[in-house]
Write an enzyme that holds these catalytic residues in place. Structure first.
Site, PDB file in Angstrom:
ATOM      1  NE  ARG A  84      -3.400   2.551   2.512  1.00 13.61           N
ATOM      2  CZ  ARG A  84      -3.339   3.447   3.497  1.00 13.61           C
ATOM      3  NH1 ARG A  84      -2.713   3.188   4.612  1.00 13.61           N
ATOM      4  NH2 ARG A  84      -3.951   4.603   3.378  1.00 13.61           N
ATOM      5  CG  HIS A 128      -1.224   8.977   3.150  1.00 15.54           C
ATOM      6  ND1 HIS A 128      -1.386   7.619   3.391  1.00 15.54           N
ATOM      7  CD2 HIS A 128      -0.874   9.507   4.335  1.00 15.54           C
ATOM      8  CE1 HIS A 128      -1.125   7.358   4.666  1.00 15.54           C
ATOM      9  NE2 HIS A 128      -0.813   8.492   5.267  1.00 15.54           N
ATOM     10  CD  GLU A 173      -5.171   7.936   9.516  1.00 14.78           C
ATOM     11  OE1 GLU A 173      -4.647   9.012   9.875  1.00 14.78           O
ATOM     12  OE2 GLU A 173      -4.864   6.835  10.005  1.00 14.78           O
ATOM     13  CG  ASN A 299      -5.298   3.635   8.492  1.00 16.56           C
ATOM     14  OD1 ASN A 299      -5.353   2.636   7.775  1.00 16.56           O
ATOM     15  ND2 ASN A 299      -4.902   4.817   8.045  1.00 16.56           N
ATOM     16  CE1 TYR A 301      -0.376   3.016  13.480  1.00 15.55           C
ATOM     17  CE2 TYR A 301      -2.322   4.103  12.600  1.00 15.55           C
ATOM     18  CZ  TYR A 301      -1.062   3.573  12.421  1.00 15.55           C
ATOM     19  OH  TYR A 301      -0.496   3.584  11.176  1.00 15.55           O
ATOM     20  CD  GLU A 353      -1.835   4.174   7.939  1.00 13.32           C
ATOM     21  OE1 GLU A 353      -1.627   4.633   9.081  1.00 13.32           O
ATOM     22  OE2 GLU A 353      -1.975   4.887   6.936  1.00 13.32           O
TER      23      GLU A 353
HETATM   24  C1  FCB Z   1      -1.654   7.472  10.484  1.00 14.26           C
HETATM   25  C2  FCB Z   1      -1.171   7.929   9.127  1.00 14.26           C
HETATM   26  C3  FCB Z   1       0.166   7.410   8.732  1.00 14.26           C
HETATM   27  C4  FCB Z   1       1.116   7.343   9.902  1.00 14.26           C
HETATM   28  C5  FCB Z   1       0.478   6.661  11.077  1.00 14.26           C
HETATM   29  C6  FCB Z   1       1.375   6.514  12.271  1.00 14.26           C
HETATM   30  O1  FCB Z   1      -2.524   8.414  11.004  1.00 14.26           O
HETATM   31  O2  FCB Z   1      -2.093   7.549   8.151  1.00 14.26           O
HETATM   32  O3  FCB Z   1       0.653   8.195   7.689  1.00 14.26           O
HETATM   33  O4  FCB Z   1       1.568   8.596  10.208  1.00 14.26           O
HETATM   34  O5  FCB Z   1      -0.673   7.339  11.459  1.00 14.26           O
END
Ligand code: FCB
Length: 449
Positions: A84, A128, A173, A299, A301, A353
């Site tokens: 990607r 992006h 995002e 995405n 985290y 992500e």
């Molecule tokens: C996301 C982004 C990516 C990277 C990660 C850690 O928000 O899409 O570019 O910075 O966080």
């Protein structure tokens, strides 16, 4: 015996589940003015004193613009199915309107062919975040005209690369672009205005829907979707105030994007909360935004713990955090995916992500990043658990292939499974990359069983 490896490998995934690594153009390419590229809003933002933690910029980054072939070899060596990446809009159309830059297009053309030659599937993201500065000068995403420029950009890329790419995401995002870029102003273009942010989010969503329709009208064969950053939010306490704030933040972060995309409406509670700052919506916009997608990119985290009297992203649970100070909470990924599956008519979901920043050090040619390996392993297991609970999942991509320019954090935060020495541009596989490669070998060995 003391256990030194993370928990047991997660179960075998279906044969058609794809595995990948992810990057974005501005974070790795460098070469900001090579071969006719125009400036982006991130090139400009980096010049602002204090905007980037280490006062760095994307001028060199990972020098991927020149080292792309060796980087593709490295990706292939990991044994992933997909890569990607994103296209830098000002590289292919320097002012966002007018003439196209054939040299810039040729770079991505070579890359797409290079991926296919190595047996890798290209997963392309159009936006992006690196909007051409010339469009920002005319109002950027706050201006409805940018929507039409984005559709032209999507059509132009599809005309040139659409025959070979497997997947196209319109935006990465949109919440980050709208809120961090236009409300808190900590990301490019650095505007601080809630009304502007709300209008930007509407234009991003609208341009997504319009681009989908335009690409389909062109006969595009790639699967089409959008990538959202989503997190479960939990109230810090059971107080009515914390619960109400959590509900509102969930509205602003998740329902503000998921409702229009899948139900064709904005959430009423957020509209009321915005009051006069609610975006201007033209007749027909909401139907356009709700144009059906082939997949949804997520995405993930962390989760957030919400407290009525503190900023919304406080992390006070006592759980371990990454180097970004983001809590490590894999259960939240299962919770999120199951919720999306129950609340919305979602197409197959791809984790586009997932990964962690850790304070890595290179010692005698190795990076012992067991925390990252554990992070990835636990989140992959969380995806498997969501699938067990009935969620349709299409794939998983690690953020990131290699250490890179982490936006306002500059080069201080390392997310890669490959270490980059920014002085020499030497790439070194971290232990997590070796683990991922072994894990993928096992998955492949189990395929067809
Ligand atoms: C996301 C982004 C990516 C990277 C990660 C850690 O928000 O899409 O570019 O910075 O966080």
């Amino acid at each position: 015996m003391r256990q030194t490896t993370p928990s047991a490998p997660p179960p075998t995934f279906p044969d058609d589940f794809v595995w990948g690594v992810a990057t974005s153009a501005f974070q790795i390419e460098g070469a900001p003015a090579a071969d006719g590229k125009g400036p982006s809003i991130w090139d400009m933002f980096c010049k602002r004193p204090g905007a980037i933690a280490d006062a760095s910029n994307g001028d060199i980054a990972c020098d991927h613009y020149h080292r792309w072939a060796q980087d593709l070899d490295m990706i292939a060596d990991l044994g992933v199915d997909v890569y990607r990446f994103s296209i830098a809009w000002p590289r292919v159309r320097p002012t966002g309107a007018g003439a196209w830059n054939e040299k810039g297009i040729a770079f991505y053309d070579r890359m797409v062919d290079g991926l296919l030659e190595r047996g890798l599937k290209p997963y392309l993201t159009l936006n992006h975040w690196d909007l051409p500065e010339a469009l920002q000068a005319q109002g950027g995403w706050a201006d409805r005209d940018t929507v039409y420029r984005f559709v032209e950009y999507a059509e132009g890329i599809n005309a040139r690369l659409g025959d070979r790419v497997v997947s196209i995401a319109t935006h990465n995002e949109p919440w980050v672009v709208a809120v961090l870029g236009h409300e808190t102003g900590i990301f490019a273009p650095g505007i601080k205005n809630r009304r502007t942010a709300a209008q930007v989010s509407h234009h991003l969503l609208l341009s997504h829907g319009m681009a989908l329709q335009a690409l389909r009208a062109q006969g595009c064969k790639a699967s089409l979707g959008i990538v959202l950053n989503l997190s479960p939010l939990h109230p810090a306490t059971n107080s009515d105030a914390d619960i109400a704030k959590t509900r509102l933040e969930d509205g602003k972060g998740l329902r503000w994007y998921m409702d229009p995309l899948f139900k064709g409406t904005y959430p009423q509670d957020v509209i009321e909360h915005l009051g006069d700052d609610a975006p201007t919506v033209v007749d027909g916009d909401m139907q356009t935004i709700a144009t059906p997608m082939d997949y949804l990119g997520v995405n993930y985290y962390s989760r957030s713990v919400v407290s009525a009297d503190k900023p919304w992203d406080v992390h006070q649970s006592g759980l371990a955090v990454t180097d970004m100070n983001w809590e490590i909470y894999p259960e939240g990924l299962t919770e999120l995916l199951v919720r999306l599956h129950h609340d919305y008519p979602v197409p197959p979901i791809f984790i586009t992500e997932n990964g962690g920043a850790f304070n890595d050090t290179l010692q005698d040619g190795r990076v012992y990043d067991s925390q990252r390996t554990s992070y990835l392993n636990r989140h992959i297991a969380a995806v498997a658990e969501a699938m067990r609970q009935g969620v349709r999942m299409g794939g998983y991509m690690v953020w990131s292939l290699m250490d890179n320019f982490e936006w306002a954090s500059g080069y201080e935060k390392r997310f890669g499974i490959v270490h980059v020495d920014y002085k020499t541009q030497v790439r070194t596989l971290k232990d997590s990359a070796r683990w991922y490669r072994n894990f993928l070998q096992q998955q492949k060995a189990n395929r067809g069983r």
